[in-house]
Scaffold this motif. Sequence first.
Motif, short mmCIF file in Angstrom:
data_model
loop_
_atom_site.label_atom_id
_atom_site.label_comp_id
_atom_site.label_asym_id
_atom_site.label_seq_id
_atom_site.Cartn_x
_atom_site.Cartn_y
_atom_site.Cartn_z
N GLY A 128 0.81 -1.21 0.00
CA GLY A 128 0.00 0.00 0.00
C GLY A 128 0.85 1.26 0.00
N LEU A 129 1.94 1.25 0.78
CA LEU A 129 2.82 2.41 0.81
C LEU A 129 3.48 2.63 -0.54
CD1 LEU A 129 4.35 4.69 2.22
CD2 LEU A 129 6.02 2.99 2.98
N LEU A 130 3.90 1.55 -1.21
CA LEU A 130 4.52 1.70 -2.53
C LEU A 130 3.54 2.30 -3.54
CD1 LEU A 130 6.58 -1.62 -2.76
CD2 LEU A 130 7.44 0.69 -2.28
N LEU A 131 2.29 1.84 -3.52
CA LEU A 131 1.29 2.39 -4.44
C LEU A 131 0.99 3.86 -4.10
CD1 LEU A 131 -1.15 -0.64 -4.78
CD2 LEU A 131 0.44 0.24 -6.50
N ASP A 132 0.95 4.20 -2.81
CA ASP A 132 0.75 5.61 -2.43
C ASP A 132 1.92 6.47 -2.92
OD1 ASP A 132 -1.63 5.08 -1.22
OD2 ASP A 132 -0.81 4.99 0.83
N THR A 133 3.14 5.91 -2.87
CA THR A 133 4.31 6.65 -3.35
C THR A 133 4.27 6.81 -4.86
OG1 THR A 133 5.59 5.76 -1.50
CG2 THR A 133 6.82 6.73 -3.31
N VAL A 134 3.79 5.78 -5.57
CA VAL A 134 3.60 5.90 -7.01
C VAL A 134 2.63 7.04 -7.31
CG1 VAL A 134 2.65 4.77 -9.06
CG2 VAL A 134 4.15 3.49 -7.52
N ALA A 135 1.52 7.11 -6.56
CA ALA A 135 0.54 8.19 -6.76
C ALA A 135 1.16 9.55 -6.49
CB ALA A 135 -0.67 7.96 -5.86
N GLU A 136 1.92 9.68 -5.41
CA GLU A 136 2.56 10.96 -5.09
C GLU A 136 3.59 11.34 -6.14
OE1 GLU A 136 4.15 10.88 -1.17
OE2 GLU A 136 2.23 10.40 -0.22
N THR A 137 4.29 10.36 -6.67
CA THR A 137 5.29 10.64 -7.71
C THR A 137 4.61 11.16 -8.97
OG1 THR A 137 6.73 8.91 -6.81
CG2 THR A 137 7.14 9.62 -9.08
N CYS A 138 3.52 10.51 -9.37
CA CYS A 138 2.77 11.01 -10.53
C CYS A 138 2.25 12.42 -10.26
CB CYS A 138 1.61 10.07 -10.84
SG CYS A 138 2.09 8.44 -11.45
N ALA A 139 1.70 12.65 -9.07
CA ALA A 139 1.14 13.96 -8.75
C ALA A 139 2.23 15.03 -8.75
CB ALA A 139 0.45 13.90 -7.38
N ARG A 140 3.40 14.75 -8.20
CA ARG A 140 4.49 15.73 -8.16
C ARG A 140 4.99 16.04 -9.57
NH1 ARG A 140 9.07 14.24 -4.11
NH2 ARG A 140 9.70 16.36 -4.69
N ALA A 141 5.03 15.02 -10.43
CA ALA A 141 5.48 15.26 -11.81
C ALA A 141 4.49 16.15 -12.55
CB ALA A 141 5.65 13.93 -12.54
N VAL A 142 3.19 15.90 -12.35
CA VAL A 142 2.17 16.72 -13.01
C VAL A 142 2.22 18.16 -12.49
CG1 VAL A 142 -0.32 17.05 -13.28
CG2 VAL A 142 0.67 14.76 -13.50
#
Length: 693
Positions: A128-142
């Motif tokens: 779950g933490l890895l998927l949350d980090t994937v989401a944050e990474t996408c959000a920060r890139a956008v």
Amino acid sequence: MAGKTRGKTYDRQVEVLHQTRGLKVQLVTLRRRMRLIVVCGKVDPDRAREALTASIKKSGMRRDWMAWEKKAEVRVAVPVADPLREGRLYTFLPMGEQIPAPLRGFVHAPFFAEMNRRSFNEAVPWNGLLLDTVAETCARAVLATAEGRAPVPAGALVDLMCWRSPTALPRLTSAFQRLGHGIAQVPFIPVIATASGTRTSLHRAVLWEGKEHATAFTPHAVAASGVTDLLDPQLHSVRLRWLVSLARSVGTRLEPPPERLASWAERLAEAAASAPFDPGWWADFYYDLSQEFPDGSDLTGKRIVLTSGSASPAPAGGEGVFFDRESPRGGSLPALPDGLSGRLHFVHEGIAWTGKGRKRRAQGRTWLRTAGLVHEYGADRVLEVVAAALRADGEGGVEDGVRLACLRYACAVSHALETEGRRAPQLKDLRVPTRGGWQEASRAMFGPGWPGEHSSIDDTLTRFLERVRGLSSVLTQTEQRLLPRPEELCGDTLPVEAMGRFLERHGVAHGLRPRHEVFRTEVRGQDLNWPARFWVPNRRDLLLQWRTTAERWPNRRRVGYLKVAYHSRARSADVLPGQDDYAAFGEEDRRLYAELIVHGLAFSWPDSALEMHFVRHTDSAGTPWPTPLAAFLAHAPWIPQTTVPGAPAEGIVFATAGRTWWWQGAQSPPPFLGVVPATLRSRRSPSSWHASA
């Protein structure tokens, strides 16, 4: 050498587009020229420690997984060109295809999975933490791209944002919230704009691709007219569908409603009208609109019709918008009165309805006519323009002289049509001149001097109102509704008889017309069944007469709902002007009033003048009920009677309907019998008021 294999080298080019603490954005070009945007993010060590500890304790992970506490990273790769059909999870090697990726991209992270990589449990805290980090990474890139710090291409941005709903999208939404942003307010969607790289958000974006063969009413043309936030239709169609789904998931819509499209059409037409005239463009424009708005109803009132001699387009569907003044239907019409030229508009004669693409262009012209957006020039439509001018008030109004000319014009056209044996049209809400100004014909009454079979009652009405107009405001207002003399309305050329017929046909009355008094009082069913309980707070003076009349009313029926409220179907009750002032009338006033009542009963009053209906939504039949006018006629001493020899009073007395004799014989009545005077009986026997007596 036999048996020796040649190795292959797969190289790639990597360009760092943006790098900051915990985030790296790269453009990776593979050997086959496939280009990917790769975003890399680091897992927060503190959160990693907590997740790993919980996973080892609850999910059977070995303790050596704690080695990932400070070095765990996630990567997401999405294509620059065409989008992927499906995404894929990786944990150094591909995971099973049956495991859904949160977005259409390649997602790599040190997930905890089964040895065969075919099963994956998001409920494990580490996963779950890895998927949350994937989401944050996408959000920060956008967000970095939105702020101008990372040049991520438009298609890749859409891929990073379009997470699958409903399971994966909440992670991305929460990631934006942790970063202080709402997902619907982030500008990441490419739009049509003069400046490249302009983007908008889900909250503001509008997706309209136009019709397939449109050449004039197109997204780029609309954007050029000043409409903003219009999505670039050159974005891949699959990504456009993803955006529509994403918008709905966050509670908004990208598709514009028809009324917004109509406003764009108006904006584009106004812009084109101010540019050099292009005859072909306008024909193509109307064809495109016919495809976008088949029935045309959403364009009614929009200024899209290019006309001759006008700087701005005319409103579609307006009364005065026509194709051609010289059409067969309008060729015999006289010229309009002075002052109305600005109310008529004719489609620009230079529009190229024929020539190149004549089939589709002619279809646009046909659509304008069949959809009712442009009219053929004829008597019916021209008279509607005249009637609209007569109704106009305020800033759009016309002077009294022009109004009078319009009324004469309408009468002349109607008279000409009748002379030719054709039916003259009925004009909606026609207004006519009265002593009190221009009023609706349905409220006006003929004054003195009008010829015809009812001329004497017109004179009677005038004499009566001029005698009693000072007794109450109601009588004053009624006198103000009289027409002027015919010579003032007809002028020198219009036949008085023609004007009289025209006014009668539009509702001007001969004689005194009842007044519709607002009646919103609700009455319980039991009070309708027992009229002695009937109560109306604002009509206490009439209450006793009204109750007694209702008790004897022949059409009254019992209602079925006793404890609930009924109301007047018309929300009004008819009252005769002057009935509340009857006690103040002199003898001559009463005699004239009686003549007006008898004429109304015999010739002009509708049934609703004497009978109203109480209903409710569960009882549409309800019950008939006498009006205040009927109650007055039943109980007031309004009927003149001759006196018999030797009576205390000589000449004329006034009696109620229940004590009156109406002599109908050819011979004179016997001397001992007081009857209604012959002058009143000549108005015809009013059988309709015998029932109310």
